[in-house]
Enzyme design. Structure first.
Site, PDB file in Angstrom:
ATOM      1  N   THR A 270      65.909  69.472   0.966  1.00 11.75           N
ATOM      2  CA  THR A 270      66.458  70.561   0.235  1.00 11.75           C
ATOM      3  C   THR A 270      67.851  70.655  -0.667  1.00 11.75           C
ATOM      4  O   THR A 270      68.463  71.637  -0.802  1.00 11.75           O
ATOM      5  CB  THR A 270      66.968  71.403   1.469  1.00 11.75           C
ATOM      6  OG1 THR A 270      67.751  70.922   2.394  1.00 11.75           O
ATOM      7  CG2 THR A 270      65.451  71.898   2.333  1.00 11.75           C
ATOM      8  N   ALA A 271      67.814  69.350  -1.226  1.00 20.30           N
ATOM      9  CA  ALA A 271      68.905  69.041  -1.955  1.00 20.30           C
ATOM     10  C   ALA A 271      68.764  69.216  -3.410  1.00 20.30           C
ATOM     11  O   ALA A 271      68.585  70.175  -4.113  1.00 20.30           O
ATOM     12  CB  ALA A 271      69.599  67.579  -1.469  1.00 20.30           C
ATOM     13  N   ARG A 272      68.438  67.850  -4.064  1.00 20.24           N
ATOM     14  CA  ARG A 272      68.043  67.808  -5.100  1.00 20.24           C
ATOM     15  C   ARG A 272      67.037  66.928  -5.629  1.00 20.24           C
ATOM     16  O   ARG A 272      66.716  65.981  -4.748  1.00 20.24           O
ATOM     17  CB  ARG A 272      69.053  67.177  -6.153  1.00 20.24           C
ATOM     18  CG  ARG A 272      70.363  68.162  -6.317  1.00 20.24           C
ATOM     19  CD  ARG A 272      69.836  69.439  -7.289  1.00 20.24           C
ATOM     20  NE  ARG A 272      71.133  70.124  -7.493  1.00 20.24           N
ATOM     21  CZ  ARG A 272      71.261  71.408  -6.640  1.00 20.24           C
ATOM     22  NH1 ARG A 272      70.368  71.796  -5.667  1.00 20.24           N
ATOM     23  NH2 ARG A 272      72.166  72.423  -7.129  1.00 20.24           N
ATOM     24  N   GLU A 301      61.678  71.200 -12.652  1.00 14.79           N
ATOM     25  CA  GLU A 301      61.518  72.616 -12.253  1.00 14.79           C
ATOM     26  C   GLU A 301      61.701  73.534 -13.203  1.00 14.79           C
ATOM     27  O   GLU A 301      62.531  73.643 -14.009  1.00 14.79           O
ATOM     28  CB  GLU A 301      62.841  72.879 -10.903  1.00 14.79           C
ATOM     29  CG  GLU A 301      62.457  71.881  -9.863  1.00 14.79           C
ATOM     30  CD  GLU A 301      63.759  72.404  -8.850  1.00 14.79           C
ATOM     31  OE1 GLU A 301      63.536  71.960  -7.552  1.00 14.79           O
ATOM     32  OE2 GLU A 301      64.676  73.165  -9.075  1.00 14.79           O
ATOM     33  N   HIS A 322      62.164  75.758  -4.480  1.00 12.89           N
ATOM     34  CA  HIS A 322      63.577  75.697  -4.673  1.00 12.89           C
ATOM     35  C   HIS A 322      64.306  77.153  -4.011  1.00 12.89           C
ATOM     36  O   HIS A 322      64.587  77.952  -4.701  1.00 12.89           O
ATOM     37  CB  HIS A 322      63.935  75.480  -5.983  1.00 12.89           C
ATOM     38  CG  HIS A 322      65.258  75.075  -6.094  1.00 12.89           C
ATOM     39  ND1 HIS A 322      65.756  74.028  -7.093  1.00 12.89           N
ATOM     40  CD2 HIS A 322      66.376  75.419  -5.538  1.00 12.89           C
ATOM     41  CE1 HIS A 322      66.925  73.920  -6.877  1.00 12.89           C
ATOM     42  NE2 HIS A 322      67.460  74.565  -5.697  1.00 12.89           N
ATOM     43  N   VAL A 323      63.790  77.629  -3.120  1.00 11.25           N
ATOM     44  CA  VAL A 323      64.131  79.166  -2.318  1.00 11.25           C
ATOM     45  C   VAL A 323      65.086  78.847  -0.962  1.00 11.25           C
ATOM     46  O   VAL A 323      65.344  79.859  -0.269  1.00 11.25           O
ATOM     47  CB  VAL A 323      63.066  79.795  -2.105  1.00 11.25           C
ATOM     48  CG1 VAL A 323      62.233  80.157  -3.306  1.00 11.25           C
ATOM     49  CG2 VAL A 323      61.922  79.301  -1.062  1.00 11.25           C
ATOM     50  N   TRP A 325      67.923  78.331  -0.767  1.00 13.90           N
ATOM     51  CA  TRP A 325      69.331  78.928  -0.833  1.00 13.90           C
ATOM     52  C   TRP A 325      69.312  80.345  -0.916  1.00 13.90           C
ATOM     53  O   TRP A 325      70.285  81.127  -0.980  1.00 13.90           O
ATOM     54  CB  TRP A 325      69.967  78.290  -2.269  1.00 13.90           C
ATOM     55  CG  TRP A 325      69.106  78.699  -3.440  1.00 13.90           C
ATOM     56  CD1 TRP A 325      67.946  78.416  -3.790  1.00 13.90           C
ATOM     57  CD2 TRP A 325      69.287  79.805  -4.389  1.00 13.90           C
ATOM     58  NE1 TRP A 325      67.582  78.924  -4.916  1.00 13.90           N
ATOM     59  CE2 TRP A 325      68.316  80.027  -5.226  1.00 13.90           C
ATOM     60  CE3 TRP A 325      70.249  81.107  -4.066  1.00 13.90           C
ATOM     61  CZ2 TRP A 325      68.368  80.882  -6.225  1.00 13.90           C
ATOM     62  CZ3 TRP A 325      70.196  82.080  -5.237  1.00 13.90           C
ATOM     63  CH2 TRP A 325      69.170  81.935  -6.296  1.00 13.90           C
TER      64      TRP A 325
END
Length: 357
Positions: A270-272, A301, A322-323, A325
């Protein structure tokens, strides 16, 4: 999704007062009259990246806010012309565009990662760059554990089995086609032990997992309470990534380091996306060198349709776009922190500043 139109430039009225537009996110603007003063132009270039968020905190005395849903590279110079403050999430502000903006004094990034900003060029131009921090200390760990539980409890395979009618055809009350793993007693290895790594580790401990904190890969000494990078991978039942993207850690997990993981290990990111060699991970999953992976980020992305990790033939791979956050509370915290950064700059103070012009 409702897009936001740019705020119109406000002109002094007949009494020499400037109407300040507030409450733009509600769709019904309110007008507050202030004494005539120099107004700073402030531009939010990709406001649609925070849908449904109240932008009112950004409306502050002395600032004229313009919002755009999206901005491409050809629109930046015109939209930022005369602006003192730029607000961006993922819009790239490189040396070339910064050189054309002599009035720009502050860039506020509505994220923690600032790799879309040329920090060196901003520093040379005397532009402060501020970000947001720890706004998703609840959202990201929650999403990370949701991904892990989806893997260990086989949620998608069972959902697909039900959709096929397997449960209806079962000879007993339940289906037991996919083994479920219990978390208690498993080793949860964390790479990147900042705020998000610590918060996620706390949830892992709550499930009864043993947390291993990885030392940096190039470290000569192991700090107390940590294990070597290789040991963290070799002993991991679950490996969770929480470090920022840098030039040094690109493809931190590659064909070699993925080979250090146990065949029944699970990988969470869940980082990069750049932390993982996508081709190597796809191969490891297809060859059953790894039990499964759940990723919220990819190295490109949005990903191209032929991205290696979009191959439907890859087993035990779970993706989210990428959700991690993006809870409503976390997005509002981003705006609130951005407003704080702007107020601090206006008062000639530094808050969450990432460079030193």
């Amino acid at each position: 999704m409702t897009t936001r139109k740019p705020a119109e430039t406000q002109q002094p009225d007949k009494n020499g007062k400037i109407p300040l537009l507030i409450g733009v996110s509600s769709g019904k603007s309110k007008i507050l009259l202030l004494p005539d003063t120099k107004m700073h132009k402030m531009v939010f270039l990709d406001a649609a990246s925070l849908p449904g968020v109240d932008l009112t905190p950004l409306q502050q005395p002395g600032f004229e806010l313009h919002t755009y849903p999206y901005s491409n590279s050809t629109e930046l110079a015109e939209r930022l012309c005369g602006a003192s403050v730029a607000i961006v999430n993922k819009v790239v502000l490189d040396a070339q565009i910064l050189a054309t903006l002599p009035d720009l004094k502050l860039i506020c990034v509505t994220a923690t990662g600032i790799n879309n900003i040329d920090l060196a060029a901003a520093s040379r131009a005397g532009i402060r760059v501020c970000n947001a921090r720890d706004y998703a200390l609840d959202a990201v760990p929650q999403h990370c554990m949701a991904l892990l539980l989806a893997l260990t409890n086989q949620l998608l395979p069972y959902q697909n089995a039900i959709a096929r009618g397997d449960w209806s055809k079962s000879s007993q009350f339940c289906l037991l086609d996919y083994p479920i793993r219990q978390l208690r007693g498993l080793n949860f290895s964390v790479i990147g032990y900042g705020g998000l790594g610590q918060a996620t580790a706390a949830l892992a401990r709550a499930f009864g997992m043993q947390v291993l904190i990885a030392e940096r890969p190039d470290a000569l000494d192991i700090r107390p309470g940590r294990v070597s990078f290789r040991q963290a991978l070799e002993q991991a039942d679950v490996l969770s990534l929480h470090c920022p993207a840098t030039a040094d850690n690109r493809h931190l997990l590659n064909a070699t380091t993925l080979g250090w993981l146990k065949p029944d290990a699970l990988l969470l990111n869940t980082a990069r996306g750049s932390l993982i060699d996508a081709v190597a991970l796809a191969a490891a999953l297809k060859n059953h060198q790894l039990a499964g992976a759940a990723l919220d980020v990819l190295d490109q992305e949005p990903p191209a349709a032929d991205h290696p990790l979009l191959d439907p033939g890859i087993p035990n791979l779970l993706l989210s776009p990428h959700v991690a956050w993006a809870s409503g509370q976390a997005m509002q915290a981003l705006i609130n922190q951005t407003a704080e950064n702007i107020r601090a700059w206006q008062q000639q103070q530094l808050l969450r500043c990432c460079n030193q012009p």
